[in-house]
Motif scaffolding. Structure first.
Motif, PDB file in Angstrom:
ATOM      1  N   ILE A 176       3.843   8.603   1.525  1.00 56.34           N
ATOM      2  CA  ILE A 176       4.442   9.659   0.715  1.00 56.34           C
ATOM      3  C   ILE A 176       5.111  10.697   1.613  1.00 56.34           C
ATOM      4  CG2 ILE A 176       4.005  11.474  -0.976  1.00 56.34           C
ATOM      5  CD1 ILE A 176       1.592   9.846  -1.949  1.00 56.34           C
ATOM      6  N   ALA A 177       4.401  11.098   2.666  1.00 56.11           N
ATOM      7  CA  ALA A 177       4.966  12.085   3.596  1.00 56.11           C
ATOM      8  C   ALA A 177       6.279  11.586   4.186  1.00 56.11           C
ATOM      9  CB  ALA A 177       3.962  12.382   4.711  1.00 56.11           C
ATOM     10  N   ALA A 178       6.320  10.315   4.551  1.00 61.79           N
ATOM     11  CA  ALA A 178       7.545   9.750   5.121  1.00 61.79           C
ATOM     12  C   ALA A 178       8.686   9.781   4.108  1.00 61.79           C
ATOM     13  CB  ALA A 178       7.291   8.321   5.592  1.00 61.79           C
ATOM     14  N   ASP A 179       8.380   9.464   2.852  1.00 59.97           N
ATOM     15  CA  ASP A 179       9.414   9.497   1.813  1.00 59.97           C
ATOM     16  C   ASP A 179       9.937  10.909   1.581  1.00 59.97           C
ATOM     17  OD1 ASP A 179       9.402   6.786   1.414  1.00 59.97           O
ATOM     18  OD2 ASP A 179       8.154   6.835  -0.392  1.00 59.97           O
ATOM     19  N   LEU A 180       9.075  11.883   1.791  1.00 62.23           N
ATOM     20  CA  LEU A 180       9.471  13.281   1.591  1.00 62.23           C
ATOM     21  C   LEU A 180      10.079  13.901   2.852  1.00 62.23           C
ATOM     22  CD1 LEU A 180       6.329  14.505  -0.383  1.00 62.23           C
ATOM     23  CD2 LEU A 180       8.622  14.197  -1.324  1.00 62.23           C
ATOM     24  N   THR A 238       0.862  -1.176   0.000  1.00 65.38           N
ATOM     25  CA  THR A 238       0.000   0.000   0.000  1.00 65.38           C
ATOM     26  C   THR A 238       0.904   1.233   0.000  1.00 65.38           C
ATOM     27  OG1 THR A 238      -0.128   0.009   2.418  1.00 65.38           O
ATOM     28  CG2 THR A 238      -1.874  -1.165   1.229  1.00 65.38           C
ATOM     29  N   TYR A 239       0.389   2.297  -0.581  1.00 64.10           N
ATOM     30  CA  TYR A 239       1.178   3.531  -0.648  1.00 64.10           C
ATOM     31  C   TYR A 239       0.226   4.704  -0.548  1.00 64.10           C
ATOM     32  CZ  TYR A 239       5.100   6.561  -1.955  1.00 64.10           C
ATOM     33  OH  TYR A 239       6.102   7.508  -1.956  1.00 64.10           O
ATOM     34  N   PHE A 248       1.481  17.191   4.687  1.00 66.25           N
ATOM     35  CA  PHE A 248       1.327  16.668   3.330  1.00 66.25           C
ATOM     36  C   PHE A 248      -0.134  16.358   3.030  1.00 66.25           C
ATOM     37  CE2 PHE A 248       0.810  13.193   0.342  1.00 66.25           C
ATOM     38  CZ  PHE A 248       1.430  13.737  -0.773  1.00 66.25           C
ATOM     39  N   ARG A 249      -0.804  15.691   3.972  1.00 65.39           N
ATOM     40  CA  ARG A 249      -2.185  15.273   3.733  1.00 65.39           C
ATOM     41  C   ARG A 249      -3.084  16.482   3.426  1.00 65.39           C
ATOM     42  NH1 ARG A 249      -4.212  10.493   5.154  1.00 65.39           N
ATOM     43  NH2 ARG A 249      -2.610  10.157   6.751  1.00 65.39           N
ATOM     44  N   LYS A 250      -2.874  17.589   4.146  1.00 66.76           N
ATOM     45  CA  LYS A 250      -3.690  18.781   3.940  1.00 66.76           C
ATOM     46  C   LYS A 250      -3.533  19.318   2.519  1.00 66.76           C
ATOM     47  CE  LYS A 250      -4.339  23.534   5.586  1.00 66.76           C
ATOM     48  NZ  LYS A 250      -3.887  24.560   6.550  1.00 66.76           N
ATOM     49  N   GLU A 251      -2.308  19.477   2.068  1.00 71.86           N
ATOM     50  CA  GLU A 251      -2.079  20.027   0.728  1.00 71.86           C
ATOM     51  C   GLU A 251      -2.487  19.047  -0.363  1.00 71.86           C
ATOM     52  OE1 GLU A 251      -1.414  23.009  -0.094  1.00 71.86           O
ATOM     53  OE2 GLU A 251      -1.042  23.761   1.921  1.00 71.86           O
ATOM     54  N   TRP A 252      -2.245  17.771  -0.137  1.00 69.43           N
ATOM     55  CA  TRP A 252      -2.602  16.739  -1.125  1.00 69.43           C
ATOM     56  C   TRP A 252      -4.114  16.668  -1.286  1.00 69.43           C
ATOM     57  CZ3 TRP A 252      -0.916  14.669  -5.183  1.00 69.43           C
ATOM     58  CH2 TRP A 252      -1.230  13.379  -5.613  1.00 69.43           C
ATOM     59  N   HIS A 253      -4.827  16.770  -0.184  1.00 74.64           N
ATOM     60  CA  HIS A 253      -6.283  16.708  -0.234  1.00 74.64           C
ATOM     61  C   HIS A 253      -6.852  17.866  -1.061  1.00 74.64           C
ATOM     62  CE1 HIS A 253     -10.381  15.836   0.985  1.00 74.64           C
ATOM     63  NE2 HIS A 253     -10.528  17.104   1.360  1.00 74.64           N
ATOM     64  N   LEU A 254      -6.192  19.014  -1.040  1.00 75.93           N
ATOM     65  CA  LEU A 254      -6.682  20.165  -1.790  1.00 75.93           C
ATOM     66  C   LEU A 254      -6.686  19.918  -3.295  1.00 75.93           C
ATOM     67  CD1 LEU A 254      -4.994  23.122   0.156  1.00 75.93           C
ATOM     68  CD2 LEU A 254      -7.408  22.436   0.204  1.00 75.93           C
ATOM     69  N   THR A 255      -5.924  18.943  -3.763  1.00 78.66           N
ATOM     70  CA  THR A 255      -5.897  18.628  -5.202  1.00 78.66           C
ATOM     71  C   THR A 255      -6.842  17.495  -5.569  1.00 78.66           C
ATOM     72  OG1 THR A 255      -4.114  16.950  -5.068  1.00 78.66           O
ATOM     73  CG2 THR A 255      -3.448  19.276  -5.238  1.00 78.66           C
TER      74      THR A 255
END
Length: 228
Positions: A27-31, A21-22, A38-45
């Motif tokens: 993703i946040a951990a990889d970055l 699973t990814y 990360f989740r907040k900004e990603w959700h906006l897209t």
């Protein structure tokens, strides 16, 4: 009389909780970023990703630039890992999901798919063994419409030349899809066979007492037979 059975894809015919699973936390951990940031900004897209305005790569670029960690290499690596995880999902299509769709066809029923789907998921669906088993496919990334917007359900009915009361909609319940299907006159049923695999915060939908349930794929056949 039931003439068509329309399905959701993820957590209905296949599950994302198979193999690798990814998700956002990965993703946040990889970055090297806080998960919540990360989740907040990603959700906006998400709306743009779902309606075909951004590919996964484009949405990642927008998000990483806002967070100040953009590089083309990072975008490429994250997109690659998403595809690898999706590859596990589509390599493990349950035999009962395929058997269910084939059985519906042998009974003379039309089979449709309505899925809220990003670009990489769309590509996987279109190249999967499931795709030829649908008489019509409505993917949000292609249609520019997402569940629970009734427009995508009406587009499906128009394509299949059926009325709402001639349709059964089967889904796990995410995106309020069952309420939308029921509200336009379809017979909506919640599938539960993947329910125990999901983990927080990625549980698409709880068990809904408002709807009948099917616990295995082939229970859908029995459900339809009882309606007729």
């Amino acid at each position: 009389m039931i003439k068509a059975v329309i399905f959701d894809m993820f957590e209905t015919l296949i599950t994302l909780f198979e193999g690798r699973t990814y998700f956002s936390e990965d993703i946040a951990a990889d970055l090297g970023l806080p998960e919540d940031d990360f989740r907040k900004e990603w959700h906006l897209t998400e709306n743009e990703r779902s309606k075909g305005k951004y590919t996964i790569e484009e949405a990642l670029a927008v998000t990483l630039k806002k967070l100040g960690v953009y590089s083309a290499e990072k975008v490429k690596e994250i997109a690659k890992k998403r595809c690898e995880a999706l590859g596990d999902t589509f390599a493990a299509i349950p035999e009962d999901s395929i058997r269910l769709l084939e059985t519906l066809h042998t009974k003379g029923l039309l089979v449709g798919l309505i899925s809220n789907t990003f670009s990489d998921e769309r590509d996987m669906i279109r190249s999967s063994p499931l795709n030829p088993l649908f008489d019509a496919v409505m993917i949000s990334f292609e249609q520019g419409i997402c569940k629970p917007d009734p427009a995508i359900f009406h587009a499906m009915m128009k394509t299949l030349s059926v009325k709402a009361d001639e349709c059964v909609y089967v889904g796990d319940g995410g995106s309020r899809e069952l309420f939308a299907a029921r509200d336009i006159g379809m017979k909506a049923v919640q599938c539960t066979w993947f329910h125990d695999r999901a983990f927080a915060p990625h549980i698409p939908c709880p068990i809904l007492d408002e709807f009948p349930h099917v616990d295995t794929q082939m229970d859908v056949i029995e459900f339809i037979e009882k309606l007729d």
